[in-house]
Scaffold this motif. Sequence first.
Motif, PDB file in Angstrom:
ATOM      1  N   GLY A 118       0.603  -1.327  -0.014  1.00 28.87           N
ATOM      2  CA  GLY A 118       0.034   0.044  -0.222  1.00 28.87           C
ATOM      3  C   GLY A 118       0.736   1.196  -0.002  1.00 28.87           C
ATOM      4  N   MET A 119       1.963   1.349   0.933  1.00 27.24           N
ATOM      5  CA  MET A 119       2.751   2.432   0.851  1.00 27.24           C
ATOM      6  C   MET A 119       3.343   2.812  -0.374  1.00 27.24           C
ATOM      7  SD  MET A 119       4.438   2.340   4.767  1.00 27.24           S
ATOM      8  CE  MET A 119       5.094   3.784   4.677  1.00 27.24           C
ATOM      9  N   CYS A 120       3.993   1.582  -1.016  1.00 20.97           N
ATOM     10  CA  CYS A 120       4.992   1.658  -2.202  1.00 20.97           C
ATOM     11  C   CYS A 120       4.026   2.194  -3.474  1.00 20.97           C
ATOM     12  CB  CYS A 120       5.562   0.484  -2.593  1.00 20.97           C
ATOM     13  SG  CYS A 120       6.973   0.315  -1.163  1.00 20.97           S
ATOM     14  N   SER A 121       2.862   1.563  -3.557  1.00 21.90           N
ATOM     15  CA  SER A 121       1.974   1.741  -4.687  1.00 21.90           C
ATOM     16  C   SER A 121       1.355   3.029  -4.710  1.00 21.90           C
ATOM     17  CB  SER A 121       1.056   0.526  -4.969  1.00 21.90           C
ATOM     18  OG  SER A 121       0.099   0.538  -3.721  1.00 21.90           O
ATOM     19  N   LEU A 124       3.875   5.784  -5.861  1.00 18.26           N
ATOM     20  CA  LEU A 124       4.127   5.903  -7.279  1.00 18.26           C
ATOM     21  C   LEU A 124       3.166   6.756  -7.835  1.00 18.26           C
ATOM     22  CD1 LEU A 124       4.796   2.004  -8.093  1.00 18.26           C
ATOM     23  CD2 LEU A 124       6.492   4.077  -7.987  1.00 18.26           C
ATOM     24  N   VAL A 125       1.921   7.047  -7.286  1.00 18.42           N
ATOM     25  CA  VAL A 125       0.742   7.771  -7.927  1.00 18.42           C
ATOM     26  C   VAL A 125       0.562   9.301  -6.964  1.00 18.42           C
ATOM     27  CG1 VAL A 125      -0.434   5.772  -9.083  1.00 18.42           C
ATOM     28  CG2 VAL A 125      -0.844   6.663  -6.767  1.00 18.42           C
ATOM     29  N   TYR A 126       1.300   9.686  -6.134  1.00 19.75           N
ATOM     30  CA  TYR A 126       1.314  10.941  -5.523  1.00 19.75           C
ATOM     31  C   TYR A 126       2.153  11.824  -6.400  1.00 19.75           C
ATOM     32  CZ  TYR A 126      -1.446   9.909  -1.539  1.00 19.75           C
ATOM     33  OH  TYR A 126      -2.707  10.008  -0.940  1.00 19.75           O
ATOM     34  N   LEU A 129       6.884  15.018  -5.214  1.00 16.26           N
ATOM     35  CA  LEU A 129       7.925  14.277  -5.263  1.00 16.26           C
ATOM     36  C   LEU A 129       8.742  13.933  -4.046  1.00 16.26           C
ATOM     37  CD1 LEU A 129       9.979  12.612  -7.261  1.00 16.26           C
ATOM     38  CD2 LEU A 129      11.267  14.847  -7.509  1.00 16.26           C
ATOM     39  N   VAL A 130       8.894  14.731  -3.253  1.00 15.21           N
ATOM     40  CA  VAL A 130       9.684  14.482  -1.836  1.00 15.21           C
ATOM     41  C   VAL A 130       8.725  13.505  -1.011  1.00 15.21           C
ATOM     42  CG1 VAL A 130      10.471  15.636   0.217  1.00 15.21           C
ATOM     43  CG2 VAL A 130      10.594  16.912  -1.947  1.00 15.21           C
ATOM     44  N   THR A 131       7.594  13.900  -0.773  1.00 18.06           N
ATOM     45  CA  THR A 131       6.714  13.179   0.045  1.00 18.06           C
ATOM     46  C   THR A 131       6.586  11.548  -0.350  1.00 18.06           C
ATOM     47  OG1 THR A 131       4.658  14.023  -0.915  1.00 18.06           O
ATOM     48  CG2 THR A 131       5.463  15.027   1.329  1.00 18.06           C
ATOM     49  N   ALA A 132       6.454  11.386  -1.641  1.00 17.88           N
ATOM     50  CA  ALA A 132       6.148  10.262  -2.334  1.00 17.88           C
ATOM     51  C   ALA A 132       7.646   9.522  -2.235  1.00 17.88           C
ATOM     52  CB  ALA A 132       5.804  10.403  -3.935  1.00 17.88           C
ATOM     53  N   SER A 133       8.694  10.246  -2.475  1.00 19.67           N
ATOM     54  CA  SER A 133      10.007   9.558  -2.259  1.00 19.67           C
ATOM     55  C   SER A 133      10.126   8.724  -1.084  1.00 19.67           C
ATOM     56  CB  SER A 133      11.091  10.322  -2.935  1.00 19.67           C
ATOM     57  OG  SER A 133      10.750  10.662  -4.212  1.00 19.67           O
TER      58      SER A 133
END
Length: 413
Positions: A118-121, A124-126, A129-133
Amino acid sequence: MAWPSIFQRGTLLSRFSHHHVVVFLLTFFSYSLLHASRKTFSNVKVSISKQWTPSAFNTSAELPVEIWSSNHLFPSAEEATLFLGTLDTIFLFSYAVGLFISGIVGDRLNLRWVLSFGMCSSALVYAFLVTASVQFAGGIIIFFGLLVSPEEIGLSGTEAEENFEEDSHRPLINGTENEDDYEPNYSIQEGSTVTQVKAISFYQACCLPGVIPYSLAYACLKLVNYSFFFWLPFYLSNNFRWKEAEADKLSIWYDVGGIIGGTLQGFISDILQKRAPVLALSLLLAIGSLIGYSRSPDDKSLNALLMTVTGFFIGGPSNMISSAISADLGRQELIQGSSEALATVTGIVDGTGSVGAAVGQYLVSLIQDKLGWMWVFYFFILMTSCTILFISPLIVREILYLVRRRQAHILSE
């Protein structure tokens, strides 16, 4: 009485191992990352709204006025605001579907896999960039570092149970009429083996005592809580004309109030061994705090104080229902405390809450556009009152139980 029993169990803390600490920190860390990824969108609503509207808001030197004006998405800030509310609604509807599904899946698959995926997927769609990484990296850490059962460190389920006092596992909600006759029964004993109860169906989980009332109550309360979550920075900037960065920083105090409220109210309900009366008192005071905050003056310090109080009485009960109460509902005697039901029940409660919150986000933008911010607060007061109404049978039952217990204690003295 409850007070002595709580402190007599204080030695329970010494029974926790470093594995418990690691699990707590990792799950707290994962929730913080997921929360941050959602919070980012609400923090930039003001900027997004301005960039979607005509040249009056074009402060960028990069685009000529002609190009900007010919490519704006909406003719006015009001229409942009309505669309932002629609986006929130779409997000929360999909969020609700995910909660229902993940609850069922979580009861049947390894929880570490479910959380990590759930966290990784979602990273990939937020769009940020910083929070997603950081969230993607957190998902990897969860996959390799989170323990989800005693068996993973060489302990059997029976050995793990023996490390804790039996009464510490007693849920504060169960389906028995006479709660003094409650006897913990968390597994089916067959000879020398322990047979765990299988995962229950979605329908069976819905039929458990308290699940539907708390789910409907949470639909109303989560609407209010998430409206503050998604719209507070926008409200502060739009209503008081404060800078977006200042509004973002100030909105943190609502979260602070919710954290303190959830912790303190959870502690009090543990002492009383009942949840509903604590919720009822907090929600009654929440109505007063909403009235007070709706009349907050153009003063940052006073606004932050009123915001913290509102977060205490709104965010606190919301946190209790989504965590402690959901856990209690999933460990009732009727399902013999099976952990196989916990995720399903949590998904139902939280998912129903998200459906209510999804509907509310569009209504907030619509009410604000047609009637103004004051009517939005009237709407919040109505929803908070409905929350009390849905759990009122549970409130009455638990208050009567506390009165009877108090009378029995007086007679015994």
